[in-house]
Scaffold this active site. Structure first.
Site, PDB file in Angstrom:
ATOM      1  N   LEU B 117     -11.314 -22.388 -18.020  1.00 17.66           N
ATOM      2  CA  LEU B 117      -9.889 -21.781 -18.221  1.00 17.66           C
ATOM      3  C   LEU B 117      -9.521 -20.947 -16.942  1.00 17.66           C
ATOM      4  CD1 LEU B 117      -9.538 -21.556 -21.947  1.00 17.66           C
ATOM      5  CD2 LEU B 117      -8.070 -23.009 -20.362  1.00 17.66           C
ATOM      6  N   ASN B 177       1.576 -20.925 -27.552  1.00 18.69           N
ATOM      7  CA  ASN B 177       1.384 -21.484 -28.722  1.00 18.69           C
ATOM      8  C   ASN B 177       0.730 -20.535 -29.782  1.00 18.69           C
ATOM      9  OD1 ASN B 177      -1.478 -21.859 -28.312  1.00 18.69           O
ATOM     10  ND2 ASN B 177      -1.160 -24.185 -27.906  1.00 18.69           N
ATOM     11  N   LYS B 239       1.598 -24.714 -32.022  1.00 17.08           N
ATOM     12  CA  LYS B 239       0.523 -25.515 -31.682  1.00 17.08           C
ATOM     13  C   LYS B 239       0.482 -26.298 -32.828  1.00 17.08           C
ATOM     14  CE  LYS B 239      -4.653 -24.898 -30.651  1.00 17.08           C
ATOM     15  NZ  LYS B 239      -5.415 -23.819 -30.259  1.00 17.08           N
ATOM     16  N   HIS B 253      -8.295 -25.692 -33.565  1.00 17.24           N
ATOM     17  CA  HIS B 253      -8.370 -26.000 -32.221  1.00 17.24           C
ATOM     18  C   HIS B 253      -9.430 -27.091 -31.912  1.00 17.24           C
ATOM     19  CE1 HIS B 253      -8.366 -24.623 -27.904  1.00 17.24           C
ATOM     20  NE2 HIS B 253      -9.746 -24.924 -27.956  1.00 17.24           N
ATOM     21  N   ARG B 307     -23.457 -14.719  12.461  1.00 17.10           N
ATOM     22  CA  ARG B 307     -22.192 -14.702  11.655  1.00 17.10           C
ATOM     23  C   ARG B 307     -20.932 -14.803  12.948  1.00 17.10           C
ATOM     24  NH1 ARG B 307     -20.900  -8.484  10.794  1.00 17.10           N
ATOM     25  NH2 ARG B 307     -22.580  -7.539  12.132  1.00 17.10           N
ATOM     26  N   GLU B 355     -12.112 -13.418  -4.316  1.00 15.14           N
ATOM     27  CA  GLU B 355     -12.958 -14.252  -4.031  1.00 15.14           C
ATOM     28  C   GLU B 355     -12.755 -15.465  -4.836  1.00 15.14           C
ATOM     29  OE1 GLU B 355     -14.074 -11.263  -4.744  1.00 15.14           O
ATOM     30  OE2 GLU B 355     -14.999 -10.560  -2.731  1.00 15.14           O
ATOM     31  N   HIS B 404     -24.054 -11.707   5.782  1.00 18.56           N
ATOM     32  CA  HIS B 404     -24.749 -10.438   5.360  1.00 18.56           C
ATOM     33  C   HIS B 404     -25.809 -10.895   4.116  1.00 18.56           C
ATOM     34  CE1 HIS B 404     -21.283  -8.768   7.521  1.00 18.56           C
ATOM     35  NE2 HIS B 404     -21.891  -7.524   7.186  1.00 18.56           N
ATOM     36  N   ARG B 462     -26.422 -10.513   9.250  1.00 19.71           N
ATOM     37  CA  ARG B 462     -25.524  -9.627   9.717  1.00 19.71           C
ATOM     38  C   ARG B 462     -26.149  -9.130  11.197  1.00 19.71           C
ATOM     39  NH1 ARG B 462     -25.473  -4.506  11.039  1.00 19.71           N
ATOM     40  NH2 ARG B 462     -27.452  -4.059  10.549  1.00 19.71           N
TER      41      ARG B 462
END
Lengths: 615, 615
Positions: B117, B177, B239, B253, B307, B355, B404, B462
């Site tokens: 999810l 729901n 639901k 569920h 890098r 990220e 790095h 690095r």
């Protein structure tokens, strides 16, 4: 000297010390400390309650630098508080110094490691939960946040949970200095963008000029008086404040100043102000009542899912130990953490579907001496991997239970199947990785977990598996169980979890063909039982490993590494899940992956026969 | 039949089909599909533009089920659209069916796998970015979200970025729901809690009753008319809607209904309505102009950080290929992705310190046929590990560059050091893991990356390292480079990245003592060059591996696995980082960890001498 003058001088000292630290180390983030110096001067001079001589005092406030790169500011506070000498301050970032680039609990006054952004506030939620719900003491958690890190979703998980749990003992301070590492943040000095969001989550919000000492004072005063809501102080600040060369300029993130002497002079020179940080009133944490340990017992030959045994055992452990607490990511009816929750509702925290906050809260709770067990599907612990990584740097002790391991879950499909969890959890420093195959083994491992230190990962199964061990058997960490063994063994079958049962069936099938197989249950994947594996290598010369996991970093490679360390040689064939699994029945999927009894037996047979032919 | 009647009938058919699927499979989440049936009926009947005969049509809208467990509803839509037969619908969750428990791109009309999810909306942000900024086509991204998953911080990263990038081609629909897996969600039916948050992030918000077909229609109409802001429709739903036994009840569920026949009758029985989903107008995506490929060239003997070479090479690749795009997590001046950003600003996306959203956007972009390169510190890619895991299930092709790496970063300390990245990235299905040691090697690997499929991880350093390869040398994936070799080799030293240079120095030192060492640069960690390693094992019998990584799942175990697969035997000693590193100078840290030239030489020496003595 009046309050404001003293605090102004203190803030300048913090700035000077930030410049000095970075100059001595030739690296560091002085400008990031300088923006928040006024905020911290007022805090430590007027609001923080902390006994530096007794960092373990239960009533101490907690100060977390969520923007861990501003460590020079934190260390400057330590010097001003008399906790470290000027000489020690200047060991910043040098090898052997506890004053590392980012704070870690190697420092007695630091509870949690920061430096991966977006984690300090979620950790603070855990500590604040401990204060309100467990310790039941009036200490306060202060968290200094950067503005850049507000982009991390984990910060908003923290906002959500802090409001839900009405953590009015938590104060966040956002140092809005406008500049991130490479330029302006998404919102620059638009304080209202932070305010709107924080208010929408139900927090009290106070916007201030973060260099106005009176305003800062009033903000802390107000924050400490708000009931049933956490407070965030959104402070407009200037990065590099106090030194014109770098003030509010891009290109100065994470760099020492070009001319530190001039900067120090501009800031008013080196000073040696000492502050008396207010000590907290004494107090003792609440203790939860306990009874004896009555672990669940499963009859040999019956069937139970190890996830169910986890929940039942954890509930029993919770009855025996008041320091054990549990958290779950809204799947407690699947991980069976709900059994603990029903038995010990005061020590159970529903973290909803926010795995990062779940692990972070566990880190915060353990910093307050609790033994937190966090659970969700093992696949979804990957959501919190950076938090687990950082927990190891926090030298944290916490217990993670990942259910629904591998393809044996069946129809739900690959998104719900943990197939990388052994690899990722083994690669956490100081971790312990356990994967029981039956109910009694699970119960015994769970009972022993609170005595382990570091990050402990327990991998449990969705389907029922046969109970093969008696309820009184012991399963030491780093051990294994040799389930079949004779002097004629020609091959060794090594499994863990569901594949133990497949290996046993394979051994039966092989026995019918005249091939005797040793069977090892490698329930402790890290540390692993190298001696038993080396014995098996020597005795049989052939090893088949079978795991419900990708081939990389799991049981097979752990066995190879153990053999290499023991300087034992064997012909090792590793069976694992090599193709992306589909939905299907568990037994279908195990068969397709070749890690069921038939697949294991076929490999063992080939191994024995090929080598016989070759010799 | 009027619009409303037709849509009502269609929604009932979706509910019936959800019940039927789960009944046939004896598992699944019918009640989670039933709540959103009206929302989807109006969408596909009136607003979605999609050519089911041509799912690759560039102007197709995109429909993402972020609540992937509601797959029965999605599959019911496919049947109504004539894309699958009734017979195929009922293969749901059976082995071999493309209709798995959660949707994956095995289905031609699914672009991204969901089921973990909090990911579908972030993927949608990537697709919407593609539409607005790259393709420059008017297609729309529709994302059906669950209310439980709003607890994931990643959803709010998506809200933040969608607003920042003014993605008015993105519409999220939250199916509120009220019920999560184990009970009520944090906010239940308090729609305003979602509305407040979404508005605070700058989205247009429309609250509706999610079973009022007129209201749904008006909401979509409004959503498609809003400029420069994404829209979220916050829909109150029930639901299990339509079947009294399960409507708005806990405990249903992820379960088929007890009496599916009665439920189907209550819903009006099985129907076979066919909808003509509107086809989009034709259109072709924008093409970016390209020139030839001029990779950077570094002089042998000079020094450059890998890098930096990454950034320069990526910029060159971007000039040559218009489909290459780059994203960075607010550290572009450290990863050097900013070089690409300056050269190709139209194809560079600043994702700030988020990220998860960065990787998710890459997944969305590649679903629209772009070649996304996402970069941050390798340590912080751990933040997005669940997204990388799911990207593999999406059969996504994307390129992650983690800078790095390891302790060679020095003073910043362990929070910034990637030491688990090789292990975690190797354990991603179908991944490629590369770790170059010099600038020219990096440039060549980057140039080849867009031709690779799957998840490709490039680990960069690095510090500057010496350039040891000529600019015209080639580095095939799955290869290695034997840097020192003779017929007298007594031991093999295997390194990658920074340890290649240490191994070379170690070989020099050993040569001075009369010990000849083979040196292998294992730049391709997955796939790994098993043949060359097996040759070395046979030739020298002794192997020392050295890696700037934890011992688990990295180079050492990859070498052991390769040798085991090749049935090659050797005495292998693995050097790696075994203690939690501190801040310090890179050379200090390499020395303390025993992975510098001295440590490697000492181990090799011991290995050679011990075995000589023993024989």
């Amino acid at each position: 000297m009046g309050d404001v003058d003293r605090r102004r001088a203190l803030a300048q000292q913090f700035r000077v010390d930030s410049v000095r630290c970075a100059a001595a180390a030739k690296s560091g983030h002085p400008t990031s400390g300088m923006s928040a110096a006024d905020l911290m001067a007022v805090l430590v001079d007027g609001y923080l309650h902390y006994d530096f001589d007794n960092p373990d005092a239960p009533t101490n406030d907690r100060l977390i630098f969520s923007k861990g790169h501003a460590s020079t500011l934190l260390y400057a506070i330590f010097r001003a508080a008399g906790a470290i000498s000027d000489e020690e301050l200047l060991t910043y970032r040098q090898y052997g110094s506890m004053l590392e680039g980012h704070p870690t609990p190697l420092i007695p006054w630091v509870d949690v490691a920061t430096g991966s952004l977006g984690q300090g506030l979620p950790f603070g939620v855990g500590m604040a939960l401990a204060g309100k719900r467990l310790d039941r003491l009036p200490y306060r958690i202060w968290v200094l946040c950067g503005d850049s890190e507000m982009a991390e979703g984990s910060m908003w998980e923290a906002f959500e949970h802090a409001a839900f749990y009405e953590l009015d003992n938590l104060t966040a301070i956002i140092d809005v200095n406008r500049l991130g590492q490479r330029g302006e943040t998404m919102h620059g000095w638009d304080l209202s963008s932070y305010t709107r969001r924080a208010e929408s989550y139900g927090w009290a919000v106070i916007e201030i000029d973060g260099h106005d000492l009176d305003a800062i004072d009033r903000a802390y005063e107000e924050a400490t008086s708000i009931d049933r809501r956490p407070t965030v102080i959104v402070a407009r600040t200037i990065k590099g404040k106090g030194v014109k060369e770098v003030e509010n300029k891009e290109g100065w993130h994470g760099k020492p100043l070009d001319d530190p002497d001039a900067a120090i002079a501009e800031l008013g020179g080196i000073t040696n102000l000492v502050i008396e940080v207010a000590k907290p009133d004494p107090g003792e944490p609440h203790r939860f009542e306990t009874t004896g340990l009555e672990l669940p017992r499963y009859e040999v030959g019956s069937e139970v899912a190890t996830r169910k045994a986890y929940g039942e055992a954890l509930s029993a452990v919770g009855a025996a130990r008041g320091d054990v607490v549990a958290l779950d990511g809204e799947v407690g009816n699947s991980t069976f953490a709900e059994i603990f929750g029903k038995a010990h509702p005061d020590r159970y925290f529903e973290m909803y579907i926010a795995e990062q906050q779940m692990v972070a809260a566990a880190v915060g709770l353990q910093a307050r001496n609790y033994k937190p067990f966090g659970s969700t599907f093992a696949a979804f612990l990957s959501r919190a991997y950076d938090f687990v990584r950082m927990a190891a740097i926090s030298r944290a002790t916490l217990y993670l239970a990942g259910s629904h391991a591998g393809i044996s879950i069946g129809e739900d499909g690959p998104s719900q199947m943990a197939l990388e969890d052994i690899a990722s959890m083994r690669a956490v420093h100081g971790s312990t990785v356990l994967h029981p195959c039956d109910g009694n083994q699970t119960a015994k491992l769970v009972a022993g977990m609170p005595d382990l230190t570091g990050i402990v990962f327990l991998r449990t199964l969705r389907p029922n598996t046969p109970v093969i061990y008696g309820a009184d058997e012991e399963f030491p960490i780093g051990g294994s169980r040799v389930l079949r063994s004779s002097e004629e063994d020609e091959v060794t079958l090594v499994g863990c979890g569901v594949t133990v049962h497949e290996a046993l069936k394979a051994a039966d099938a092989l026995a019918g063909e005249g091939i005797t197989a040793r069977v090892i249950d490698c329930y402790s994947l890290k540390p692993i039982d190298g001696a038993t594996l080396a014995d098996a290598a020597e005795a049989t010369g052939r090893i088949v490993t079978a795991e419900d996991h990708w081939p990389e970093g799991g049981l097979g490679e752990a066995v190879l590494a153990a053999l290499a360390s023991a300087e034992a040689q064997a012909h090792v064939v590793r069976l694992a899940v090599t193709e992306m699994p589909r939905s299907g029945k568990p037994e279908q999927l195990l068969s397709v992956a070749g890690i069921d009894a038939q697949g294991i037996a076929a490999t063992a047979r080939r191994l024995v026969r090929t080598q016989v032919t070759a010799s």
